[in-house]
Structures are given as structure tokens and as C-alpha cells.
Design a protein around this motif. Sequence first.
Motif, PDB file in Angstrom:
ATOM      1  N   GLN A  73       1.916  10.199   9.557  1.00 27.08           N
ATOM      2  CA  GLN A  73       1.121   9.168   9.939  1.00 27.08           C
ATOM      3  C   GLN A  73      -0.153   8.220   9.306  1.00 27.08           C
ATOM      4  O   GLN A  73       0.345   7.983   8.131  1.00 27.08           O
ATOM      5  CB  GLN A  73      -0.624  10.303  10.273  1.00 27.08           C
ATOM      6  CG  GLN A  73       0.080  11.479  11.261  1.00 27.08           C
ATOM      7  CD  GLN A  73      -0.286  12.633  11.339  1.00 27.08           C
ATOM      8  OE1 GLN A  73      -1.649  12.963  10.660  1.00 27.08           O
ATOM      9  NE2 GLN A  73      -0.870  14.019  11.931  1.00 27.08           N
ATOM     10  N   GLY A  77       2.121  -3.949   4.170  1.00 26.33           N
ATOM     11  CA  GLY A  77       1.892  -2.560   4.734  1.00 26.33           C
ATOM     12  C   GLY A  77       0.265  -2.306   5.470  1.00 26.33           C
ATOM     13  O   GLY A  77      -0.280  -1.436   5.863  1.00 26.33           O
ATOM     14  N   ARG A 119      -3.264  -2.210   8.545  1.00 30.68           N
ATOM     15  CA  ARG A 119      -2.095  -1.867   9.926  1.00 30.68           C
ATOM     16  C   ARG A 119      -3.317  -1.081  10.873  1.00 30.68           C
ATOM     17  O   ARG A 119      -3.045  -0.140  12.255  1.00 30.68           O
ATOM     18  CB  ARG A 119      -1.083  -0.281   9.341  1.00 30.68           C
ATOM     19  CG  ARG A 119      -0.327   0.060   8.976  1.00 30.68           C
ATOM     20  CD  ARG A 119      -0.371   0.860   8.012  1.00 30.68           C
ATOM     21  NE  ARG A 119       1.011   1.346   8.026  1.00 30.68           N
ATOM     22  CZ  ARG A 119       2.278   1.597   6.895  1.00 30.68           C
ATOM     23  NH1 ARG A 119       2.086   1.136   6.241  1.00 30.68           N
ATOM     24  NH2 ARG A 119       4.200   1.564   6.564  1.00 30.68           N
ATOM     25  N   THR A 148       0.846  -1.675  -0.087  1.00 28.97           N
ATOM     26  CA  THR A 148       0.218  -0.393   0.203  1.00 28.97           C
ATOM     27  C   THR A 148       0.546   1.057   0.349  1.00 28.97           C
ATOM     28  O   THR A 148       0.231   2.376  -0.588  1.00 28.97           O
ATOM     29  CB  THR A 148      -0.556   0.414   1.192  1.00 28.97           C
ATOM     30  OG1 THR A 148      -0.103  -0.292   2.330  1.00 28.97           O
ATOM     31  CG2 THR A 148      -2.138  -1.224   1.072  1.00 28.97           C
TER      32      THR A 148
HETATM   33  P1  AMP Z   1       5.431   2.021   3.907  1.00 26.12           P
HETATM   34  O1  AMP Z   1       5.627   2.044   3.418  1.00 26.12           O
HETATM   35  O2  AMP Z   1       4.754   0.108   3.859  1.00 26.12           O
HETATM   36  O3  AMP Z   1       6.061   2.136   4.882  1.00 26.12           O
HETATM   37  O4  AMP Z   1       4.078   3.021   4.157  1.00 26.12           O
HETATM   38  C1  AMP Z   1       4.681   4.531   3.962  1.00 26.12           C
HETATM   39  C2  AMP Z   1       3.182   5.657   4.559  1.00 26.12           C
HETATM   40  O5  AMP Z   1       2.265   5.520   3.671  1.00 26.12           O
HETATM   41  C3  AMP Z   1       3.085   5.147   5.650  1.00 26.12           C
HETATM   42  O6  AMP Z   1       3.368   5.152   7.024  1.00 26.12           O
HETATM   43  C4  AMP Z   1       1.374   5.740   5.828  1.00 26.12           C
HETATM   44  O7  AMP Z   1       1.792   6.705   5.843  1.00 26.12           O
HETATM   45  C5  AMP Z   1       1.574   5.274   4.480  1.00 26.12           C
HETATM   46  N1  AMP Z   1       0.772   4.440   3.990  1.00 26.12           N
HETATM   47  C6  AMP Z   1       0.773   2.907   3.498  1.00 26.12           C
HETATM   48  N2  AMP Z   1      -0.195   1.444   4.669  1.00 26.12           N
HETATM   49  C7  AMP Z   1      -1.298   1.992   4.723  1.00 26.12           C
HETATM   50  C8  AMP Z   1      -1.824   1.572   5.646  1.00 26.12           C
HETATM   51  N3  AMP Z   1      -2.848  -0.007   5.541  1.00 26.12           N
HETATM   52  N4  AMP Z   1      -2.380   2.620   6.208  1.00 26.12           N
HETATM   53  C9  AMP Z   1      -2.396   3.463   6.322  1.00 26.12           C
HETATM   54  N5  AMP Z   1      -1.656   4.559   5.741  1.00 26.12           N
HETATM   55  C10 AMP Z   1      -0.783   3.679   5.357  1.00 26.12           C
END
Ligand code: AMP
Length: 189
Positions: free
Chosen positions: A58, A86, A89, A32
Motif C-alpha cells: 500500500q 517514485g 504517486r 522516496t
Molecule cells: P518504490 O521503491 O518506489 O517501489 O516504493 C516502495 C514502496 O514505498 C511503495 O510500494 C510504497 O509503499 C512506498 N512509497 C514510495 N514512494 C511513495 C509515495 N510517493 N507515496 C506513497 N508511498 C510510497
Amino acid sequence: MRNIVIFGAPGSGKGTQSDLLVKHYGFDHISTGDVLRGEIKNGTTLGQTAKSYIDKGQLIPDELMIDILAATYDALPKQAGVIFDGFPRTIPQAEALKKMLAERNTAVHAMLELDVPNEMLIERLINRGKTSGRADDNEETIAKRLEVYNAQTQPLIAWYEAEGLRHAVKGYGELDEINAALRAVIDAL
Ligand code: AMP
């Protein structure tokens, strides 16, 4: 066809381990974070909304995230299986994923948890920031992301344990060893 959630704190190696599993099993991979970064890169309205949350460390609101997830999932070929990286969460996201898959006559078959000590996570994320080009891999946002993880995401460990789906694996040491431990869980499903 297996649906696998790869779970862990920011910097626990979810992306790296997902890539190795994709290569080995031919799974589709939904990250995601990657989906949102793609929207930002393409300058979409969704990307603009997402950026305002990501830059602060956030989470994107559940309702929006659940819609994005369903659209991404439905667009995949889904042959060997899907790795969810991801997502979920939050507990509402986990409940929504369960419901979405049930509506499609399937389910999550395993949650693979990568356990990495906190101080290692911070070190990994700071190092990644030197080359990743990710605006959120800076010390201040890293601290916020870990705080958000502890408050909103960690409760999913007990949630998946109660579902009988949780498999915890040591998430540090040699990449291949970690991957072998994950494959052992998947092969036993
Ligand atoms: P990641 O690449 O998985 O570390 O995601 C980077 C950022 O994207 C996170 O810090 C959130 O701000 C947002 N994000 C990714 N996946 C989610 C999710 N399932 N729910 C909410 N925010 C997300």
C-alpha cells in the motif's frame, strides 16, 4: 536547474534509468522508496510506520509522504537539477509537488513516463525479488502494488498530460536505448 519526474509502474525501470541520468547530468536523485527503506533500516518511528504500508503493497498516506518529500528536497544541493523517482504517486502528491516547487520559485520541467507492458513488469519484479532482498518483491505484494498503481497512480498520466509536461518513452529493450530516449527529451527542454 531542472526538476524531472520519472514516472512508471513498479518494475518499469525508474531506479535504473534515474541512476544513468544522475551519472550523465549530475542531477540529485530523490527516490522516496529508498528514503523509506533507509528509515526502516535505521529503525526510526517513521520507518516503522512506513514498513506497515510497504509490506502490504500500500501507499504511505499523502500527508506524511509530502512532508518527507519536502524535507528531502530542501536538504539537497540542487545544482544541475533533481530527479523525482517514485513521487508523486497520487494526484494530491502531484498537486503538493507543484505547490512546493512554486513556493521555491521553480517547477516540474518534465514528466518522463516509462511504458512497459504489464506481463513484463510482473516478470521483472519477480526476478528482482531473487536478488533485491526487498520484502515487497514477492508475488502477492507485487500483485497488490500493480493494483494500487492502476487505481491511484496511473491517473497522473492524464494529469501531467493536461499540464503539458508528459513525455512517454518505450521502457523496454536495451537500457542504453531507453536512456538515450530520455536524454533526448531532457536535452530538448
Ligand atoms: P518504490 O521503491 O518506489 O517501489 O516504493 C516502495 C514502496 O514505498 C511503495 O510500494 C510504497 O509503499 C512506498 N512509497 C514510495 N514512494 C511513495 C509515495 N510517493 N507515496 C506513497 N508511498 C510510497
